[in-house]
Design a protein around this motif. Structure first.
Motif, PDB file in Angstrom:
ATOM      1  N   LYS A   1      38.355  58.814  31.209  1.00 52.41           N
ATOM      2  CA  LYS A   1      39.237  57.768  31.733  1.00 52.41           C
ATOM      3  C   LYS A   1      38.425  56.697  32.446  1.00 52.41           C
ATOM      4  CE  LYS A   1      43.325  60.691  32.346  1.00 52.41           C
ATOM      5  NZ  LYS A   1      44.283  61.286  33.316  1.00 52.41           N
ATOM      6  N   LEU A   2      37.401  57.141  33.179  1.00 50.12           N
ATOM      7  CA  LEU A   2      36.536  56.193  33.883  1.00 50.12           C
ATOM      8  C   LEU A   2      35.829  55.267  32.902  1.00 50.12           C
ATOM      9  CD1 LEU A   2      35.158  55.148  36.452  1.00 50.12           C
ATOM     10  CD2 LEU A   2      33.507  57.033  36.235  1.00 50.12           C
ATOM     11  N   ASP A   3      35.362  55.819  31.801  1.00 53.46           N
ATOM     12  CA  ASP A   3      34.690  54.992  30.787  1.00 53.46           C
ATOM     13  C   ASP A   3      35.618  53.900  30.266  1.00 53.46           C
ATOM     14  OD1 ASP A   3      32.447  56.568  31.072  1.00 53.46           O
ATOM     15  OD2 ASP A   3      32.858  57.807  29.305  1.00 53.46           O
ATOM     16  N   ILE A   4      36.878  54.255  30.075  1.00 57.61           N
ATOM     17  CA  ILE A   4      37.864  53.270  29.597  1.00 57.61           C
ATOM     18  C   ILE A   4      38.110  52.203  30.660  1.00 57.61           C
ATOM     19  CG2 ILE A   4      40.280  52.938  28.915  1.00 57.61           C
ATOM     20  CD1 ILE A   4      40.129  55.784  27.673  1.00 57.61           C
ATOM     21  N   LEU A   5      38.231  52.620  31.918  1.00 57.57           N
ATOM     22  CA  LEU A   5      38.445  51.664  33.009  1.00 57.57           C
ATOM     23  C   LEU A   5      37.275  50.690  33.134  1.00 57.57           C
ATOM     24  CD1 LEU A   5      39.891  54.074  35.727  1.00 57.57           C
ATOM     25  CD2 LEU A   5      41.150  52.278  34.520  1.00 57.57           C
ATOM     26  N   LEU A   6      36.059  51.192  32.974  1.00 58.61           N
ATOM     27  CA  LEU A   6      34.879  50.326  33.048  1.00 58.61           C
ATOM     28  C   LEU A   6      34.852  49.330  31.893  1.00 58.61           C
ATOM     29  CD1 LEU A   6      32.277  53.026  34.135  1.00 58.61           C
ATOM     30  CD2 LEU A   6      33.039  51.073  35.504  1.00 58.61           C
ATOM     31  N   GLU A   7      35.247  49.782  30.721  1.00 65.00           N
ATOM     32  CA  GLU A   7      35.334  48.869  29.570  1.00 65.00           C
ATOM     33  C   GLU A   7      36.413  47.819  29.809  1.00 65.00           C
ATOM     34  OE1 GLU A   7      36.303  48.980  24.740  1.00 65.00           O
ATOM     35  OE2 GLU A   7      36.152  50.860  25.881  1.00 65.00           O
ATOM     36  N   GLN A   8      37.528  48.268  30.374  1.00 65.20           N
ATOM     37  CA  GLN A   8      38.624  47.344  30.669  1.00 65.20           C
ATOM     38  C   GLN A   8      38.177  46.290  31.672  1.00 65.20           C
ATOM     39  OE1 GLN A   8      42.112  49.360  32.124  1.00 65.20           O
ATOM     40  NE2 GLN A   8      43.329  47.492  32.248  1.00 65.20           N
ATOM     41  N   ARG A   9      37.348  46.690  32.656  1.00 65.92           N
ATOM     42  CA  ARG A   9      36.875  45.721  33.647  1.00 65.92           C
ATOM     43  C   ARG A   9      35.986  44.658  33.000  1.00 65.92           C
ATOM     44  NH1 ARG A   9      34.426  47.080  39.577  1.00 65.92           N
ATOM     45  NH2 ARG A   9      32.805  48.238  38.460  1.00 65.92           N
ATOM     46  N   VAL A  10      35.149  45.068  32.061  1.00 72.79           N
ATOM     47  CA  VAL A  10      34.314  44.096  31.349  1.00 72.79           C
ATOM     48  C   VAL A  10      35.192  43.099  30.597  1.00 72.79           C
ATOM     49  CG1 VAL A  10      32.654  43.792  29.468  1.00 72.79           C
ATOM     50  CG2 VAL A  10      32.327  45.630  31.139  1.00 72.79           C
ATOM     51  N   ASP A  11      36.188  43.613  29.898  1.00 72.91           N
ATOM     52  CA  ASP A  11      37.071  42.737  29.107  1.00 72.91           C
ATOM     53  C   ASP A  11      37.867  41.791  29.997  1.00 72.91           C
ATOM     54  OD1 ASP A  11      36.178  43.938  26.799  1.00 72.91           O
ATOM     55  OD2 ASP A  11      37.898  45.274  26.584  1.00 72.91           O
ATOM     56  N   LEU A  12      38.436  42.322  31.073  1.00 73.87           N
ATOM     57  CA  LEU A  12      39.236  41.483  31.967  1.00 73.87           C
ATOM     58  C   LEU A  12      38.360  40.447  32.668  1.00 73.87           C
ATOM     59  CD1 LEU A  12      41.904  40.753  33.283  1.00 73.87           C
ATOM     60  CD2 LEU A  12      41.564  42.637  34.915  1.00 73.87           C
ATOM     61  N   SER A  13      37.174  40.845  33.075  1.00 72.35           N
ATOM     62  CA  SER A  13      36.249  39.901  33.717  1.00 72.35           C
ATOM     63  C   SER A  13      35.893  38.757  32.776  1.00 72.35           C
ATOM     64  CB  SER A  13      34.971  40.630  34.157  1.00 72.35           C
ATOM     65  OG  SER A  13      35.260  41.632  35.102  1.00 72.35           O
ATOM     66  N   THR A  14      35.636  39.099  31.513  1.00 72.79           N
ATOM     67  CA  THR A  14      35.315  38.075  30.514  1.00 72.79           C
ATOM     68  C   THR A  14      36.492  37.132  30.314  1.00 72.79           C
ATOM     69  OG1 THR A  14      33.819  39.594  29.368  1.00 72.79           O
ATOM     70  CG2 THR A  14      34.613  37.691  28.114  1.00 72.79           C
ATOM     71  N   ALA A  15      37.691  37.703  30.255  1.00 67.67           N
ATOM     72  CA  ALA A  15      38.896  36.887  30.053  1.00 67.67           C
ATOM     73  C   ALA A  15      39.115  35.932  31.230  1.00 67.67           C
ATOM     74  CB  ALA A  15      40.115  37.789  29.856  1.00 67.67           C
ATOM     75  N   ILE A  16      38.858  36.399  32.434  1.00 64.52           N
ATOM     76  CA  ILE A  16      39.022  35.543  33.618  1.00 64.52           C
ATOM     77  C   ILE A  16      38.010  34.403  33.596  1.00 64.52           C
ATOM     78  CG2 ILE A  16      38.742  35.471  36.133  1.00 64.52           C
ATOM     79  CD1 ILE A  16      39.985  38.309  36.191  1.00 64.52           C
ATOM     80  N   ASP A  17      36.765  34.733  33.304  1.00 69.73           N
ATOM     81  CA  ASP A  17      35.740  33.678  33.227  1.00 69.73           C
ATOM     82  C   ASP A  17      36.094  32.653  32.142  1.00 69.73           C
ATOM     83  OD1 ASP A  17      34.174  34.705  35.270  1.00 69.73           O
ATOM     84  OD2 ASP A  17      32.859  35.841  33.930  1.00 69.73           O
ATOM     85  N   ASP A  18      36.576  33.130  30.999  1.00 70.62           N
ATOM     86  CA  ASP A  18      36.969  32.222  29.910  1.00 70.62           C
ATOM     87  C   ASP A  18      38.136  31.334  30.335  1.00 70.62           C
ATOM     88  OD1 ASP A  18      35.011  33.291  28.298  1.00 70.62           O
ATOM     89  OD2 ASP A  18      36.381  34.532  27.108  1.00 70.62           O
ATOM     90  N   LEU A  19      39.109  31.930  31.033  1.00 72.80           N
ATOM     91  CA  LEU A  19      40.273  31.161  31.479  1.00 72.80           C
ATOM     92  C   LEU A  19      39.859  30.058  32.451  1.00 72.80           C
ATOM     93  CD1 LEU A  19      43.340  30.712  31.640  1.00 72.80           C
ATOM     94  CD2 LEU A  19      43.411  32.459  33.453  1.00 72.80           C
ATOM     95  N   LEU A  20      39.007  30.400  33.407  1.00 72.09           N
ATOM     96  CA  LEU A  20      38.561  29.402  34.381  1.00 72.09           C
ATOM     97  C   LEU A  20      37.735  28.310  33.709  1.00 72.09           C
ATOM     98  CD1 LEU A  20      37.667  31.730  37.407  1.00 72.09           C
ATOM     99  CD2 LEU A  20      39.720  30.321  37.086  1.00 72.09           C
ATOM    100  N   ALA A  21      36.963  28.683  32.705  1.00 73.20           N
ATOM    101  CA  ALA A  21      36.202  27.675  31.953  1.00 73.20           C
ATOM    102  C   ALA A  21      37.143  26.736  31.203  1.00 73.20           C
ATOM    103  CB  ALA A  21      35.253  28.374  30.974  1.00 73.20           C
ATOM    104  N   ASP A  22      38.232  27.292  30.674  1.00 74.70           N
ATOM    105  CA  ASP A  22      39.230  26.459  29.974  1.00 74.70           C
ATOM    106  C   ASP A  22      39.912  25.493  30.933  1.00 74.70           C
ATOM    107  OD1 ASP A  22      38.698  27.554  27.508  1.00 74.70           O
ATOM    108  OD2 ASP A  22      40.408  28.918  27.508  1.00 74.70           O
ATOM    109  N   PHE A  23      40.188  25.950  32.145  1.00 72.22           N
ATOM    110  CA  PHE A  23      40.774  25.054  33.152  1.00 72.22           C
ATOM    111  C   PHE A  23      39.785  23.947  33.520  1.00 72.22           C
ATOM    112  CE2 PHE A  23      43.575  28.735  34.737  1.00 72.22           C
ATOM    113  CZ  PHE A  23      44.674  28.284  34.025  1.00 72.22           C
ATOM    114  N   ALA A  24      38.523  24.328  33.683  1.00 73.27           N
ATOM    115  CA  ALA A  24      37.502  23.354  34.091  1.00 73.27           C
ATOM    116  C   ALA A  24      37.279  22.283  33.025  1.00 73.27           C
ATOM    117  CB  ALA A  24      36.188  24.075  34.395  1.00 73.27           C
ATOM    118  N   SER A  25      37.468  22.649  31.746  1.00 81.19           N
ATOM    119  CA  SER A  25      37.248  21.705  30.649  1.00 81.19           C
ATOM    120  C   SER A  25      38.522  20.971  30.240  1.00 81.19           C
ATOM    121  CB  SER A  25      36.688  22.443  29.436  1.00 81.19           C
ATOM    122  OG  SER A  25      37.653  23.344  28.914  1.00 81.19           O
ATOM    123  N   GLY A  26      39.664  21.400  30.793  1.00 85.31           N
ATOM    124  CA  GLY A  26      40.932  20.756  30.444  1.00 85.31           C
ATOM    125  C   GLY A  26      41.588  21.313  29.202  1.00 85.31           C
TER     126      GLY A  26
END
Length: 200
Positions: free
Chosen positions: A149-174
């Motif tokens: 379960k921990l392995d899945i949670l760690l993978e989920q954190r990588v995916d969610l972190s990437t999605a957040i960074d991508d979202l903020l980059a999209d806001f910054a670029s319009g």
């Protein structure tokens, strides 16, 4: 800050809490109140205390009167959590206020702060699942199951972190633009909860 830096800060908050490991311990935010880090630190501390409130209230032999008091604390904590999410979104609204929105730009299904809220809770899940995966008093079967379960949670954190960074980059670029709705929770409001305003 990147989402990975949010994760590092959340891990530090959770480790700090567990030094004393009591819900009524004093809180001290090490960051200046005008900083984004101050908001993140406060947000994760609220989540961490509430995590432990939720553990306590599930004790099968909890005194009913104590349970009611604790339920009130959980309600207040939920309101604090929502308020902090809105403060964090206000930070991002201000940060991106001068960005020229591209033609055809779209809104996202959730705001950055609600995604960060999920990241904060995920940090707590990871901390406590790791505890179970390494708990010496538990059976080997239990530890193996929790490690998976921990392995899945760690993978989920990588995916969610990437999605957040991508979202903020999209806001910054319009490419995307922010639109925030207040939560407008009704059950804490004496004017909108019929059980409360009927008592007036």
């Amino acid at each position: 800050m990147s989402a990975q830096e949010y994760n590092k800060l959340f891990d530090e908050v959770i480790a700090k809490y567990h030094i004393i490991d009591k819900v009524d311990q004093p809180f001290e935010n090490p960051f200046n109140k005008d900083t984004f880090e101050h908001l993140l630190y406060r947000k994760n501390w609220i989540d961490t205390v509430q995590w432990h409130y939720e553990d306590i209230i599930r004790l099968p032999d909890i005194d009913p009167v104590e349970a009611i008091v604790l339920k009130r604390k959980i309600d207040a904590s939920n309101q604090d959590r929502t308020d902090m999410v809105e403060f964090i979104d206000s930070y991002f609204l201000n940060k991106f206020k001068d960005v020229k929105v591209q033609e055809g730009a779209k809104i996202n299904s959730e705001t950055p702060a609600w995604a960060i809220d999920r990241l904060s809770i995920l940090a707590l899940k990871i901390y406590h699942m790791n505890e179970e995966a390494t708990r010496e008093s538990a059976s080997e079967e239990h530890r193996v199951k929790c490690q998976k379960k921990l392995d899945i949670l760690l993978e989920q954190r990588v995916d969610l972190s990437t999605a957040i960074d991508d979202l903020l980059a999209d806001f910054a670029s319009g490419k995307k633009y922010m639109k925030v709705y207040k939560q407008m929770k009704m059950y804490n409001d004496e004017d909108t909860n019929p059980m409360l305003y009927a008592k007036k």
